[in-house]
Design a protein around this motif. Sequence first.
Motif, short mmCIF file in Angstrom:
data_model
loop_
_atom_site.label_atom_id
_atom_site.label_comp_id
_atom_site.label_asym_id
_atom_site.label_seq_id
_atom_site.Cartn_x
_atom_site.Cartn_y
_atom_site.Cartn_z
N PRO A 58 -0.72 11.97 -3.40
CA PRO A 58 0.60 11.32 -3.48
C PRO A 58 1.09 11.04 -4.90
O PRO A 58 2.29 10.82 -5.10
CB PRO A 58 0.39 10.01 -2.71
CG PRO A 58 -0.70 10.30 -1.75
CD PRO A 58 -1.63 11.21 -2.49
N GLN A 103 -5.72 3.42 -3.45
CA GLN A 103 -4.82 2.33 -3.08
C GLN A 103 -4.78 1.25 -4.16
O GLN A 103 -3.72 0.65 -4.41
CB GLN A 103 -5.25 1.73 -1.73
CG GLN A 103 -5.04 2.64 -0.53
CD GLN A 103 -3.57 2.81 -0.15
OE1 GLN A 103 -2.66 2.35 -0.84
NE2 GLN A 103 -3.34 3.48 0.96
N LYS A 120 2.50 0.95 -9.05
CA LYS A 120 3.83 0.67 -8.52
C LYS A 120 4.32 -0.73 -8.93
O LYS A 120 5.53 -0.94 -9.09
CB LYS A 120 3.81 0.77 -6.99
CG LYS A 120 3.79 2.20 -6.48
CD LYS A 120 5.08 2.93 -6.87
CE LYS A 120 5.13 4.34 -6.35
NZ LYS A 120 6.39 5.03 -6.72
N TYR A 180 0.83 -1.19 0.00
CA TYR A 180 0.00 0.00 0.00
C TYR A 180 0.88 1.25 0.00
O TYR A 180 2.06 1.20 0.34
CB TYR A 180 -0.86 0.07 1.28
CG TYR A 180 -1.96 -0.94 1.37
CD1 TYR A 180 -3.06 -0.88 0.53
CD2 TYR A 180 -1.90 -1.95 2.32
CE1 TYR A 180 -4.09 -1.80 0.63
CE2 TYR A 180 -2.92 -2.89 2.43
CZ TYR A 180 -4.01 -2.80 1.58
OH TYR A 180 -5.01 -3.71 1.68
N TYR A 181 0.26 2.38 -0.32
CA TYR A 181 0.92 3.66 -0.08
C TYR A 181 0.84 3.94 1.43
O TYR A 181 -0.21 3.79 2.05
CB TYR A 181 0.22 4.79 -0.83
CG TYR A 181 0.73 6.16 -0.43
CD1 TYR A 181 1.94 6.63 -0.91
CD2 TYR A 181 0.02 6.95 0.47
CE1 TYR A 181 2.44 7.86 -0.53
CE2 TYR A 181 0.50 8.19 0.86
CZ TYR A 181 1.71 8.64 0.36
OH TYR A 181 2.20 9.86 0.74
N ASP A 216 2.06 6.96 4.15
CA ASP A 216 2.68 8.27 4.32
C ASP A 216 3.31 8.44 5.70
O ASP A 216 3.79 9.53 6.03
CB ASP A 216 1.66 9.39 4.08
CG ASP A 216 0.51 9.36 5.08
OD1 ASP A 216 0.50 8.47 5.95
OD2 ASP A 216 -0.38 10.23 4.98
N TRP A 235 -2.60 2.81 -6.88
CA TRP A 235 -1.22 2.91 -6.41
C TRP A 235 -0.50 1.57 -6.53
O TRP A 235 0.62 1.49 -7.05
CB TRP A 235 -1.20 3.39 -4.96
CG TRP A 235 0.19 3.53 -4.39
CD1 TRP A 235 0.90 2.58 -3.72
CD2 TRP A 235 1.04 4.67 -4.47
NE1 TRP A 235 2.14 3.05 -3.37
CE2 TRP A 235 2.25 4.34 -3.82
CE3 TRP A 235 0.90 5.95 -5.01
CZ2 TRP A 235 3.30 5.25 -3.70
CZ3 TRP A 235 1.95 6.84 -4.90
CH2 TRP A 235 3.13 6.49 -4.26
#
Length: 812
Positions: A240, A206, A213, A159-160, A162, A209
């Motif tokens: 993001p 998510q 990625k 997951y992202y 932060d 992302w």
Amino acid sequence: MPPINKKALSETDIITKFIMPAIKDAGWDDMYQIRQEVKLRDGKVVVRGMAAARMKVKSADIVLYHKVSMPLAVVEAKANKYEVGKGIQQGLDYAKLLDVPFIFASNGDGFIFHDKTNPSQLETEISLTEFPSPQELWAKFCAYKGYTAQQLPIITQDYYDDGSGKAPRYYQIQAINKTLEAVSKGQNRVLLVMATGTGKTYTAFQIIWRLWKAKAKKRILFLADRNVLIDQTRINDFQPFGQAMTKIKGRHVDPAYEIHLALYQALTGPEESQKAYKQVDPDFFDLIIIDECHRGSAADDSAWREILEYFSAATQIGLTATPKETEEVSNTDYFGDPAYMYSLKEGIEDGFLAPYKVVRVDIDLDLQGWRPTKGQVDKKGNLIDDRIYNQKDFDRTMVIDERTQLVAETITNYLKRTGEMDKTIVFCNDIDHADRMRRALINCNPEQYAKNEKYVMKITGDDELGKAQLDNFINPKRAYPVIATTSELMSTGVDAKTCKLVVLDQTIQSMTKFKQIIGRGTRIDDKYNKLWFTILDFKKATELFADEAFDGVPEKVIVSKPEEINDPESDFDEKMQGQEDEEQTDSTSDATDFPEAGFDDGNALPDGEMGGDWQDEEKIHKYHVKGVKVLKVAERVQYYDTDGKLVTESFKDYTRKTLNKQFATLDAFVRKWNEAERKQSIIDEMADEGIIWDALEQEVGKDLDPFDMICHVVFDQPALTRKERANNVKKRNYFTQYSEQAQSVLNSLLEKYADAGVSELENLQTIKVYPFTEIGSFKEILKNGFGGRQQYDQAITELEAAIYNSFPEKSA
């Protein structure tokens, strides 16, 4: 060193000394793979009267992960005085939420291992040294799921994060992982159904992302039909993506960016020159996310559908709270059955969404209808058609000033009882109705209007000043506007977290539209004390709560055509309602023709899409009359029940029903009360079950001790007040067994009990303040009065026993 007495250890000690060492010895990484006290739910909010309370929820003791994005197993611990498998059923409940197949229960002696991947032997007992390694469970998990080597790079992508500690909720984890599983298998159409307020956009972020990625998807398009949805997404959840992201403007698709956010209207239009999406090849995007896919793109003949068909080779993921299923429009025909569903009912039960109270107001004209006298004319001198006008007619074809005034007065009186600054949305039939309702509400609230002219605002597609106040209305930090009158503009896509009152004075028969409108109030905001909301219903719209389709899987329905209706009186209503259901639900509503309300300048309206009911006003002839006597004949309150239905239930009924599950008899309750070392622990337990003492006291109308309140309300016993119980103790010369100083202390504590309840007795801080400081210091009272802390605690226990040892006799 003497051996450890396991039976005397707490659950926490068992975890620390036995369970965690066994897990770590098996190779699990404490930093990345093990999480303790994982809170999966927030705790359901229970509402009765004007009070609300959160029910307490337990946390999963330990959750084990392959990676942060992949939960694998739940470990539930119990103290050693319990059998080794005591926690297995609790663990199964958590495992269901996390969608994991491995559950362990332990009391520190060993583990019961529940393995859903091995149906021939679901549960086995293993020793502390036999706990499986991460590699063992991951291999079993992959085999159970049928993952191939090609799928793993996508499925295991992180997951992202932060660093703020924000993580997806359990249902978001399921939605994300099930979507990634489907995509990794080559499925190109995926539907996610998640109730309004449950974080669809964050979930979509998510998903994107992880696919981005993992380099599984390189060019992504996020599609919506309102500027507010695009801009909120870009600024908040999608932030993001940074410089890799752009919003498509001016009908130009820039290939330099990887993440594209766009309005349908910016990509297409009725003219070929407006079809900006054709600037790029059909394989340009390999992932498209369609927000609110129940609207324009759901229909086969929609001009917006052509965008999805042009990029048909791309993986397309539809997001909606309200999937549309009719004869003409179907989300599931296009996307297939939902990969995951999380309903309003589930959200309320988990405590992530606000429950609602419904106040149904019946007006005599609505129930009986109204017929003009012979030759009666309206305010403009038009002869009124002689027929009976009913609830569907009012404020659509027949305007009666007194009815509007009565609705405005009812809203005003409700807010005066609950909070005049509570954010309120009033849904009207059309823009003309919203304008008249605004005027009536201003006249009902002259003092509030004098403080700020924005107390009541009409926020509709035709009103520039009103639209400019939309951001202020939904911003919790801004007090004004307080009341917004609207028709369609605020029915969807408006994140009004602190909205506490939703008023329905609009005829609603579309389930999709009804869910969207109710969604305006379902968000919770603990910071601003928004835990629940009220629906004030003047048009019987809330009868839709009783429809099985309200919170279930959408079924396809047959849409009757006007010519199939036999009753000529209902022909007009059917046409108007069909127009309302289709145009107001599936179109872009009254924001469409006003760029500032959510659309880019210069974007033509797609074929077959209307701009909302403001256009209907030219087509519908309205009569406007004054001088009609209008009365409110009934007002009843209903609450959200545990099965998701509305019930007319007092808080006494709720308390009785809830506590009867715990205590089948009065004896069982009294025994638990008497055995409790501290009574406050039982009071806290009942509060965790949603028992709101303030609401109960208001309804019962008596200042009772919790013990007497439960005996009276749940078991129909006569009740003694706290003062009566205190006097009974004094009459028995109870204190003579103690020293003079101890007698003074206990007598003062008894007075405290009579005034404020048993918590004053059990709070050690009580004897540190006046009047106890007149008797002696804290240390002097404990040592000289009672002989020490232990003896003082024993004296309190005995005093409580004396307080609760009597029951009043039932009258014959």
